[in-house]
Design an enzyme around this catalytic site. Structure first.
Site, mmCIF file in Angstrom:
data_model
loop_
_atom_site.group_PDB
_atom_site.id
_atom_site.type_symbol
_atom_site.label_atom_id
_atom_site.label_comp_id
_atom_site.label_asym_id
_atom_site.label_seq_id
_atom_site.Cartn_x
_atom_site.Cartn_y
_atom_site.Cartn_z
ATOM 1 N N ASP A 176 -7.025 3.112 -3.189
ATOM 2 C CA ASP A 176 -7.748 3.143 -1.915
ATOM 3 C C ASP A 176 -7.999 4.599 -1.544
ATOM 4 O OD1 ASP A 176 -8.794 2.827 0.612
ATOM 5 O OD2 ASP A 176 -7.099 1.690 1.420
ATOM 6 N N GLU A 227 -10.929 0.834 -3.550
ATOM 7 C CA GLU A 227 -11.263 0.522 -2.162
ATOM 8 C C GLU A 227 -11.902 1.723 -1.473
ATOM 9 O OE1 GLU A 227 -7.824 -1.223 -0.295
ATOM 10 O OE2 GLU A 227 -8.641 -1.005 1.723
ATOM 11 N N GLY A 261 -4.049 -4.194 6.104
ATOM 12 C CA GLY A 261 -3.063 -3.897 7.143
ATOM 13 C C GLY A 261 -3.337 -2.553 7.785
ATOM 14 N N ASN A 313 -9.959 5.644 1.149
ATOM 15 C CA ASN A 313 -10.260 5.866 2.572
ATOM 16 C C ASN A 313 -11.382 6.893 2.763
ATOM 17 O OD1 ASN A 313 -6.967 5.080 2.898
ATOM 18 N ND2 ASN A 313 -8.417 4.091 4.296
ATOM 19 N N SER A 368 0.859 -1.168 0.000
ATOM 20 C CA SER A 368 0.000 0.000 0.000
ATOM 21 C C SER A 368 0.899 1.223 0.000
ATOM 22 C CB SER A 368 -0.885 -0.050 1.251
ATOM 23 O OG SER A 368 -1.597 1.147 1.405
ATOM 24 N N LYS A 374 -9.923 -6.901 7.989
ATOM 25 C CA LYS A 374 -8.933 -6.550 9.006
ATOM 26 C C LYS A 374 -9.508 -6.996 10.337
ATOM 27 C CE LYS A 374 -7.310 -2.378 6.657
ATOM 28 N NZ LYS A 374 -7.332 -0.891 6.651
ATOM 29 N N LYS A 428 -1.047 -1.062 -4.403
ATOM 30 C CA LYS A 428 -2.230 -0.245 -4.116
ATOM 31 C C LYS A 428 -1.769 1.191 -3.929
ATOM 32 C CE LYS A 428 -4.530 -0.054 0.300
ATOM 33 N NZ LYS A 428 -5.213 -0.846 1.340
ATOM 34 N N LEU A 429 -2.461 2.103 -4.593
ATOM 35 C CA LEU A 429 -2.110 3.519 -4.523
ATOM 36 C C LEU A 429 -3.171 4.231 -3.698
ATOM 37 C CD1 LEU A 429 -1.496 3.974 -8.377
ATOM 38 C CD2 LEU A 429 0.188 3.265 -6.640
ATOM 39 N N LYS A 430 -2.748 4.942 -2.679
ATOM 40 C CA LYS A 430 -3.699 5.764 -1.921
ATOM 41 C C LYS A 430 -4.053 6.981 -2.761
ATOM 42 C CE LYS A 430 -3.873 3.557 2.065
ATOM 43 N NZ LYS A 430 -5.134 3.070 2.660
ATOM 44 N N ASP A 454 -13.623 -1.659 2.890
ATOM 45 C CA ASP A 454 -12.702 -1.854 4.016
ATOM 46 C C ASP A 454 -13.429 -1.333 5.265
ATOM 47 O OD1 ASP A 454 -10.767 -1.416 5.992
ATOM 48 O OD2 ASP A 454 -9.296 -0.495 4.684
HETATM 49 O O1 OSB Z 1 -7.048 1.661 4.394
HETATM 50 O O2 OSB Z 1 -5.847 -0.061 4.305
HETATM 51 C C1 OSB Z 1 -6.054 1.070 4.750
HETATM 52 C C2 OSB Z 1 -3.104 2.090 6.933
HETATM 53 C C3 OSB Z 1 -3.730 2.829 7.902
HETATM 54 C C4 OSB Z 1 -5.094 3.009 7.827
HETATM 55 C C5 OSB Z 1 -5.809 2.449 6.773
HETATM 56 C C6 OSB Z 1 -5.176 1.705 5.791
HETATM 57 C C7 OSB Z 1 -3.794 1.543 5.866
HETATM 58 C C8 OSB Z 1 -3.007 0.824 4.873
HETATM 59 C C9 OSB Z 1 -1.717 0.235 5.353
HETATM 60 O O3 OSB Z 1 -3.310 0.757 3.708
HETATM 61 C C10 OSB Z 1 -1.374 -1.068 4.776
HETATM 62 C C11 OSB Z 1 -0.216 -1.677 5.522
HETATM 63 O O4 OSB Z 1 -0.330 -1.930 6.739
HETATM 64 O O5 OSB Z 1 0.822 -1.905 4.905
HETATM 65 MG MG MG Z 2 -8.237 0.556 3.050
#
Ligand code: OSB
Ligand code: MG
Length: 375
Positions: free
Chosen positions: A192, A217, A294, A194, A138, A266, A164-166, A242
């Site tokens: 992702d 995501e 994660g 969020n 990520s 998770k 995965k690209l935020k 998620d």
């Molecule tokens: O949305 O998956 C998520 C980290 C903190 C909060 C939310 C997310 C994440 C990650 C981290 O994507 C993934 C990792 O632990 O490597």
């Molecule tokens: Mg996520």
């Protein structure tokens, strides 16, 4: 019988090698509550609370978890007898809403303790079947498309099986396009958000369809199941949820509504392993692929996630990066590693977590300790 006699909360601080930015905020130093659960025979199980300082990802924070652990979780567990770790979940749900990350920290520690006592791997106790798991990375939000391309190029070189690209409004389509153009169509890519978008952005989000992503995501807020379904009808790209999936019932609702074609599991978000396994099972029954997400865990949380991800229906790569991606030095030995072809080995031949908890390292990082004992 498991008789829990003590729960010790240890706060550690651990700087990330590089800051991690998602749409709702940036993390530079992790502050983590580690949980050590002890039974009457002196056996210990470790858990890791995945809440962060700020309520960016969910309503829970380190301080709400501390309160919940002390006031409501510990009293439901301490001094009580449980036939199996699988019974903890019911005890924690009785007259006690929410606070899933706090519940999970203890529930998962008891699973680790039961595995340790039984002399079997946590993965085996949970019902895991696989001994290698595909790993995805990520990548946090970067300052420019070029910077993101460099990160993605490096990740591909390391062997990661999915990148995965935020994304966030203003740093989305151009960033993904730059990665696609630089690294080609063979790369398995996802994004992702969020929860950074709204239904009014549907047309904009349809712009992702041209990139052949394996998923987008959590584009919308946690509660927005119906809006996600509406968006899915307008997108070719599969939506993965998620934040929204906090229980098996919620997963079932999301599937019934058509809100998601893929689900990220998770255990911390779901209240522990019992709930995470139930989500896994309902998704398997509906043929909805799942993968393990994660939360920038240390090697303890990583051990939990790797064990869970070895269950048969975790068919997509998990966010299970090796220790060295996050930390100068992890708190377990051996540290978690990844093979050159992007897989992590499940330590099915070692009891409990499958790694040793490095107490000297934890002592060095501990900034606060609180011991909760049976009355
Ligand atoms: O949305 O998956 C998520 C980290 C903190 C909060 C939310 C997310 C994440 C990650 C981290 O994507 C993934 C990792 O632990 O490597
Ligand atoms: Mg996520």
């Amino acid at each position: 019988m498991i008789q829990i006699t003590g729960i010790t909360l240890r706060d550690i601080t651990l700087p990330l090698k590089t800051p991690f930015r998602i749409s709702s905020g940036v993390t530079t130093v992790r502050r983590i509550i580690l949980v050590a659960v002890e039974d009457a025979d002196g056996a210990v199980g470790w858990g890791e609370c995945v809440a962060d300082r700020e309520p960016h990802y969910s309503a829970e924070t380190i301080e709400t978890c501390r309160l919940a652990l002390r006031a409501w979780v510990a009293p439901r567990v301490l001094g009580k007898q449980f036939a199996r770790a699988a019974d903890i979940h019911t005890a924690l749900e009785r007259d006690f809403k929410g606070h899933r990350m706090a519940k999970a920290a203890v529930e998962m520690a008891v699973w680790a303790l039961e595995a340790e006592r039984a002399g079997i791997a946590l993965a085996v106790l949970l019902g895991g079947t696989r001994d290698m798991i595909d790993v995805g990375i990520s990548l946090g939000i970067q300052d420019s498309p070029d910077a993101l391309v460099e990160q993605a190029r490096a990740a591909r070189g390391q062997g990661y099986r999915r990148i995965k690209l935020k994304i966030t409004p203003g740093r989305d389509l151009d960033y993904v396009r730059a990665v696609r153009e630089a690294l080609g169509n063979d790369l398995t890519l996802s994004v992702d958000a969020n929860a950074a978008y709204q239904l009014e952005d549907a047309e904009h989000l349809a712009g992702f369809d041209e990139f052949g992503l394996v998923m987008i995501e959590q584009p919308f807020e946690t509660e927005d199941l119906r809006r996600h379904a509406e968006l899915q009808r307008r997108l070719r790209t599969p939506i993965c949820l998620d934040e929204s999936i906090t229980s098996a019932n919620r997963a079932e609702d999301a599937m019934a509504l058509g809100s998601a074609r893929i689900i990220n599991i998770k255990p911390g978000r779901a209240g522990g392993f019992t709930s995470a396994k139930a989500i896994h099972d309902i998704c398997a029954a509906h043929d909805i692929p799942v993968w393990c997400g994660g939360m920038l865990e240390t090697g303890i949380g990583r051990a939990h996630n790797v064990a869970l991800a070895s269950l048969p229906h975790f068919t997509l790569p998990g966010d299970l990066s090796p220790s060295a991606r996050y930390w100068e030095q992890d708190i377990v030995t051996p540290e978690w590693t990844m093979t050159a072809d992007g897989r992590v080995r499940v330590p099915r031949d070692r009891p409990g977590l499958g790694v040793d908890v490095n107490m000297d390292r934890i002592d060095d990082l501990t900034v606060r300790t609180e011991a909760l004992r049976a009355p």
